[in-house]
Design a protein around this motif. Structure first.
Motif, PDB file in Angstrom:
ATOM      1  N   CYS A 223      57.536  84.176  -9.041  1.00  0.00           N
ATOM      2  CA  CYS A 223      56.729  83.022  -9.452  1.00  0.00           C
ATOM      3  C   CYS A 223      57.506  81.723  -9.270  1.00  0.00           C
ATOM      4  N   VAL A 224      58.777  81.729  -9.648  1.00  0.00           N
ATOM      5  CA  VAL A 224      59.626  80.548  -9.447  1.00  0.00           C
ATOM      6  C   VAL A 224      59.787  80.254  -7.958  1.00  0.00           C
ATOM      7  N   ALA A 225      59.934  81.305  -7.146  1.00  0.00           N
ATOM      8  CA  ALA A 225      60.065  81.103  -5.700  1.00  0.00           C
ATOM      9  C   ALA A 225      58.795  80.499  -5.101  1.00  0.00           C
ATOM     10  N   ALA A 226      57.628  80.918  -5.600  1.00  0.00           N
ATOM     11  CA  ALA A 226      56.368  80.355  -5.103  1.00  0.00           C
ATOM     12  C   ALA A 226      56.244  78.874  -5.463  1.00  0.00           C
ATOM     13  N   ILE A 227      56.636  78.522  -6.684  1.00  0.00           N
ATOM     14  CA  ILE A 227      56.608  77.103  -7.084  1.00  0.00           C
ATOM     15  C   ILE A 227      57.575  76.285  -6.237  1.00  0.00           C
ATOM     16  N   LEU A 228      58.752  76.850  -5.979  1.00  0.00           N
ATOM     17  CA  LEU A 228      59.729  76.163  -5.135  1.00  0.00           C
ATOM     18  C   LEU A 228      59.198  75.978  -3.717  1.00  0.00           C
ATOM     19  N   LEU A 229      58.504  76.982  -3.201  1.00  0.00           N
ATOM     20  CA  LEU A 229      57.918  76.869  -1.866  1.00  0.00           C
ATOM     21  C   LEU A 229      56.859  75.771  -1.817  1.00  0.00           C
ATOM     22  N   MET A 230      56.063  75.657  -2.880  1.00  0.00           N
ATOM     23  CA  MET A 230      55.046  74.606  -2.925  1.00  0.00           C
ATOM     24  C   MET A 230      55.689  73.218  -2.941  1.00  0.00           C
ATOM     25  N   ILE A 231      56.759  73.064  -3.713  1.00  0.00           N
ATOM     26  CA  ILE A 231      57.452  71.766  -3.771  1.00  0.00           C
ATOM     27  C   ILE A 231      58.062  71.419  -2.416  1.00  0.00           C
ATOM     28  N   ILE A 232      58.677  72.405  -1.756  1.00  0.00           N
ATOM     29  CA  ILE A 232      59.259  72.164  -0.433  1.00  0.00           C
ATOM     30  C   ILE A 232      58.171  71.794   0.576  1.00  0.00           C
ATOM     31  N   GLY A 233      56.991  72.428   0.447  1.00  0.00           N
ATOM     32  CA  GLY A 233      55.896  72.095   1.350  1.00  0.00           C
ATOM     33  C   GLY A 233      55.411  70.664   1.176  1.00  0.00           C
ATOM     34  N   ILE A 234      55.323  70.203  -0.084  1.00  0.00           N
ATOM     35  CA  ILE A 234      54.907  68.817  -0.324  1.00  0.00           C
ATOM     36  C   ILE A 234      55.937  67.840   0.242  1.00  0.00           C
ATOM     37  N   VAL A 235      57.224  68.126   0.002  1.00  0.00           N
ATOM     38  CA  VAL A 235      58.282  67.256   0.527  1.00  0.00           C
ATOM     39  C   VAL A 235      58.268  67.254   2.047  1.00  0.00           C
ATOM     40  N   THR A 236      58.046  68.410   2.645  1.00  0.00           N
ATOM     41  CA  THR A 236      58.007  68.499   4.105  1.00  0.00           C
ATOM     42  C   THR A 236      56.844  67.695   4.679  1.00  0.00           C
ATOM     43  N   ALA A 237      55.682  67.766   4.028  1.00  0.00           N
ATOM     44  CA  ALA A 237      54.527  66.999   4.507  1.00  0.00           C
ATOM     45  C   ALA A 237      54.776  65.492   4.434  1.00  0.00           C
ATOM     46  N   VAL A 238      55.423  65.043   3.359  1.00  0.00           N
ATOM     47  CA  VAL A 238      55.716  63.616   3.215  1.00  0.00           C
ATOM     48  C   VAL A 238      56.752  63.181   4.250  1.00  0.00           C
ATOM     49  N   VAL A 239      57.781  63.992   4.450  1.00  0.00           N
ATOM     50  CA  VAL A 239      58.846  63.627   5.390  1.00  0.00           C
ATOM     51  C   VAL A 239      58.338  63.621   6.821  1.00  0.00           C
ATOM     52  N   LEU A 240      57.543  64.625   7.179  1.00  0.00           N
ATOM     53  CA  LEU A 240      57.041  64.690   8.549  1.00  0.00           C
ATOM     54  C   LEU A 240      56.023  63.591   8.839  1.00  0.00           C
ATOM     55  N   ALA A 241      55.370  63.067   7.785  1.00  0.00           N
ATOM     56  CA  ALA A 241      54.430  61.966   8.005  1.00  0.00           C
ATOM     57  C   ALA A 241      55.149  60.726   8.529  1.00  0.00           C
ATOM     58  N   PHE A 242      56.405  60.561   8.151  1.00  0.00           N
ATOM     59  CA  PHE A 242      57.207  59.438   8.634  1.00  0.00           C
ATOM     60  C   PHE A 242      58.135  59.847   9.786  1.00  0.00           C
ATOM     61  N   GLN A 243      57.954  61.080  10.278  1.00  0.00           N
ATOM     62  CA  GLN A 243      58.708  61.592  11.434  1.00  0.00           C
ATOM     63  C   GLN A 243      60.218  61.591  11.194  1.00  0.00           C
TER      64      GLN A 243
END
Length: 311
Positions: A223-243
Motif C-alpha cells: 500500500c505504501v509502495a502504491a502511494i509512492l508510485l502515485m506521488i512519483i507519477g504526479i511529479v513526473t507529469a509536472v516535470v515532463l510538462a516543462f520538458q
C-alpha cells in the motif's frame, strides 16, 4: 524410623552365617530369582507378594503401560477418516477455484492482446483512435465505474451471472484503453513489452507455487509502495510538462513495473491459499480481476520502457 534390631548384621557374620542361604536355593515356583534378589523373608517372593503390587495381574503383564500419550483418548478411526476426507475436499475445492480463476484470466488476456494486435497492425484503426481521443476517455470512465462496482459490491446470488457480465464490460473497456495506448508506439516496442510481460507472469506464478515465503503479510508495504508510485507519477507529469529530465518518465515506468510485479506475487499467493491471508473459493471474480489488472499494468509500464528504449 528404624530400630537397632532392624539393622543388617556385620559383614563377617553375614559371610560365615548367611541368613538367606536356604531361601536362595528354593525360589518360588513361578519366579526365577535374579542376581542379588534371593534374600528376603520366607514368602517374600511368593505369588501373593509378587502380584500384590499395583498395576500387576496374575497373568504376568502389567494392566496399564504408561506412555507419552497417557491421559489422551485414543483416536477414533472414523474421526480420522472424516478428517482426511475434509482435508481432501478442501484441497479439491481450492484446485477447482484456481482452475476457474485462470480460465477467466486466460479469456480476458486473449481479448486484450487481440485488441492490442488489431490496434497495432491495422493502420485505419490506429488513425481512427488518434483522430477521436474522446472514445478513450469514455472507456476510461466505464473502466473506473465498473471496477468500483466489482470491488465494492458483493457477488449477487442470482441465476443470471451479472458479475460475469460486468467483468466482460470491464475487460472490453480496459482492452480498448490498452489498444489506444499501444497505437502510439512502434510495433517492435509492443511485441517486446508483450514478450517480457509473458516471461514475468510465468516466472512469478512458478515462484509463488514453489516458495514458502509468505507475501500476503506485506499488504501494508505494498500500500505504501502504491502511494509512492502515485506521488512519483504526479511529479513526473509536472516535470515532463516543462520538458525537464526526459529520462524521468522511463524511470517512473520501470518503478511501476516492479511494484505491479510485487502486486502480482501478492494476489497470486492470495489465490493459492495456505498463507496468512487467502481468498474464499466464492471470490473467483475478484481473483481474476486482481490478476488481470496487475498483468495489464505490467504490460503498459513495460511498453513505456520499451518505447523509450526503441526511440
Amino acid at each position: 524410623m528404624r530400630t537397632k534390631t532392624d539393622n543388617p548384621p556385620p559383614y563377617e557374620e553375614a559371610l560365615h552365617h548367611p541368613k538367606c542361604a536356604n531361601d536362595a536355593q528354593q525360589p518360588p515356583p513361578s519366579y526365577s530369582a535374579g542376581p542379588g534378589m534371593g534374600c528376603g523373608p520366607p514368602g517374600y517372593w511368593s505369588q501373593a507378594g509378587m502380584w500384590a503390587a499395583p498395576a500387576f495381574s496374575p497373568s504376568g503383564m502389567p494392566t496399564t503401560i504408561p506412555t507419552l500419550s497417557a491421559g489422551l483418548p485414543a483416536p477414533n478411526p472414523g474421526e480420522m477418516e472424516d478428517f482426511l476426507r475434509t482435508q481432501w475436499e478442501s484441497t479439491s475445492v481450492r484446485h477447482a477455484f484456481i482452475r476457474k480463476v485462470y480460465l477467466i484470466l486466460a479469456a480476458q488476456l486473449t481479448i486484450t492482446f487481440s485488441v492490442v494486435a488489431v490496434f497495432t497492425f491495422v493502420d485505419s484503426v490506429r488513425l481512427f483512435v488518434v483522430k477521436y481521443p474522446g472514445i478513450y476517455w469514455a472507456s476510461f470512465v466505464v473502466y473506473f465505474m465498473v471496477y468500483c462496482v466489482l470491488v465494492c459490491c458483493k457477488e449477487p446470488r442470482r441465476r443470471f451471472p451479472w458479475n460475469l457480465v460486468l467483468l466482460g464490460i470491464f475487460t472490453i473497456a480496459l482492452s480498448y484503453m490498452c489498444g489506444t495506448i499501444s497505437s502510439y508506439y512502434d510495433t517492435k516496442a509492443v511485441f517486446l513489452a508483450m514478450g517480457i510481460t509473458a516471461v514475468v507472469c510465468v516466472t512469478v506464478t512458478a515462484f509463488c507455487f514453489q516458495t514458502k515465503v509468505d507475501f500476503t503479510s506485506c499488504g501494508g508495504l505494498l500500500c505504501v509502495a502504491a502511494i509512492l508510485l502515485m506521488i512519483i507519477g504526479i511529479v513526473t507529469a509536472v516535470v515532463l510538462a516543462f520538458q525537464y529530465v526526459p529520462w524521468l518518465h522511463m524511470l517512473y515506468a520501470a518503478i511501476g513495473a516492479i511494484i505491479y510485479t510485487l502486486f502480482l506475487v501478492y494476489n497470486t499467493q492470495l489465490l493459492i491459499g495456505n498463507r496468512e491471508l487467502a481468498l474464499s473459493p466464492e471470490e473467483y471474480i475478484y481473483g481474476a480481476l486482481s490478476l488481470y489488472i496487475d498483468i495489464v499494468h505490467i504490460f503498459l509500464f513495460l511498453l513505456q520502457v520499451s518505447g523509450a528504449a526503441t526511440e
